[in-house]
Design a protein around this motif. Structure first.
Motif, PDB file in Angstrom:
ATOM      1  N   ASN A  25       0.852  -1.182   0.000  1.00  0.00           N
ATOM      2  CA  ASN A  25       0.000   0.000   0.000  1.00  0.00           C
ATOM      3  C   ASN A  25       0.888   1.232   0.000  1.00  0.00           C
ATOM      4  OD1 ASN A  25      -2.094  -1.795   0.313  1.00  0.00           O
ATOM      5  ND2 ASN A  25      -2.916  -0.857   2.155  1.00  0.00           N
ATOM      6  N   THR A  26       0.493   2.237  -0.773  1.00  0.00           N
ATOM      7  CA  THR A  26       1.169   3.530  -0.771  1.00  0.00           C
ATOM      8  C   THR A  26       0.252   4.524  -0.075  1.00  0.00           C
ATOM      9  OG1 THR A  26       2.266   3.002  -2.861  1.00  0.00           O
ATOM     10  CG2 THR A  26       2.185   5.319  -2.241  1.00  0.00           C
TER      11      THR A  26
ATOM     12  N   PHE B 248       0.403  -3.720  13.449  1.00  0.00           N
ATOM     13  CA  PHE B 248       1.369  -2.911  12.709  1.00  0.00           C
ATOM     14  C   PHE B 248       2.713  -3.619  12.562  1.00  0.00           C
ATOM     15  CE2 PHE B 248      -1.718   0.327  13.948  1.00  0.00           C
ATOM     16  CZ  PHE B 248      -1.914   0.956  12.724  1.00  0.00           C
ATOM     17  N   GLN B 249       2.960  -4.616  13.407  1.00  0.00           N
ATOM     18  CA  GLN B 249       4.186  -5.397  13.273  1.00  0.00           C
ATOM     19  C   GLN B 249       4.118  -6.357  12.089  1.00  0.00           C
ATOM     20  OE1 GLN B 249       4.652  -7.118  17.189  1.00  0.00           O
ATOM     21  NE2 GLN B 249       5.767  -5.342  17.929  1.00  0.00           N
TER      22      GLN B 249
ATOM     23  N   THR C  13      -5.356  -4.753   6.168  1.00  0.00           N
ATOM     24  CA  THR C  13      -6.206  -3.592   5.923  1.00  0.00           C
ATOM     25  C   THR C  13      -5.817  -2.509   6.907  1.00  0.00           C
ATOM     26  OG1 THR C  13      -8.027  -4.986   5.189  1.00  0.00           O
ATOM     27  CG2 THR C  13      -8.572  -2.729   5.814  1.00  0.00           C
ATOM     28  N   ILE C  14      -5.212  -1.458   6.388  1.00  0.00           N
ATOM     29  CA  ILE C  14      -4.853  -0.296   7.181  1.00  0.00           C
ATOM     30  C   ILE C  14      -5.440   0.914   6.477  1.00  0.00           C
ATOM     31  CG2 ILE C  14      -2.959   1.193   7.971  1.00  0.00           C
ATOM     32  CD1 ILE C  14      -1.253  -1.303   8.317  1.00  0.00           C
TER      33      ILE C  14
ATOM     34  N   THR D 177      -3.507   3.955  -1.173  1.00  0.00           N
ATOM     35  CA  THR D 177      -3.749   3.328  -2.464  1.00  0.00           C
ATOM     36  C   THR D 177      -3.156   1.917  -2.438  1.00  0.00           C
ATOM     37  OG1 THR D 177      -3.523   5.473  -3.555  1.00  0.00           O
ATOM     38  CG2 THR D 177      -3.378   3.529  -4.957  1.00  0.00           C
ATOM     39  N   LEU D 178      -3.923   0.953  -2.905  1.00  0.00           N
ATOM     40  CA  LEU D 178      -3.399  -0.412  -3.040  1.00  0.00           C
ATOM     41  C   LEU D 178      -2.512  -0.428  -4.278  1.00  0.00           C
ATOM     42  CD1 LEU D 178      -3.293  -3.420  -2.271  1.00  0.00           C
ATOM     43  CD2 LEU D 178      -5.347  -3.727  -3.671  1.00  0.00           C
TER      44      LEU D 178
END
Length: 139
Positions: A17-18, A67-68, A91-92, A106-107
């Motif tokens: 993801n960006t 998050f890890q 999914t973040i 963005t994916l």
């Protein structure tokens, strides 16, 4: 009806993801959220590069298990989040507050792997089953 067998041939691909901050000014707040757990940074310098650096460091230092599961990379103009385990999706979501600031996810590269039912190469007919297919799952 066609018979479509699950064969699990897709290669493992890590999701990327960006996350791009924009319209940054001092005191804007930028947040990443996963399973209602958040990481937040506040801008001091008011630059995109600062937010990317701060957020990459915060994700890397986080002890929050969700998050890890990702690697955060500061790309100067964006934050790159990559799954540590190829084939494992995440999914973040991202948000910004204060002024006109934005923090858009963005994916860039979709998760894929031999256990993903939504990947065409995992099916004998080379396509994800449709309602008229007979589906065979062998365990």
């Amino acid at each position: 009806m066609a018979t479509n067998r699950f064969i699990g041939n897709a290669p493992l691909v890590a999701q990327l993801n960006t996350v791009t901050p924009a319209v940054v000014v001092a005191t804007n707040t930028f947040t990443l959220t996963c399973n209602s757990k958040t990481i937040t940074v506040v801008s001091v310098a008011g630059t995109v590069a600062e937010i990317c650096t701060l957020m990459a460091a915060a994700v890397t230092a986080s002890l929050i298990p969700e998050f890890q599961e990702v690697t955060a990379t500061d790309n100067v103009t964006a934050l790159l989040l990559t799954s540590r385990v190829p084939g494992q999706p995440f999914t973040i979501t991202s948000s910004a507050s204060g002024g006109s600031a934005t923090f858009v996810t963005t994916l860039t590269t979709a998760n894929s792997g031999p256990n993903d039912l939504n990947v065409a190469s995992n099916w004998s007919l080379g396509a994800v089953p449709v309602i008229t297919d007979d589906v065979v799952l062998e365990f």
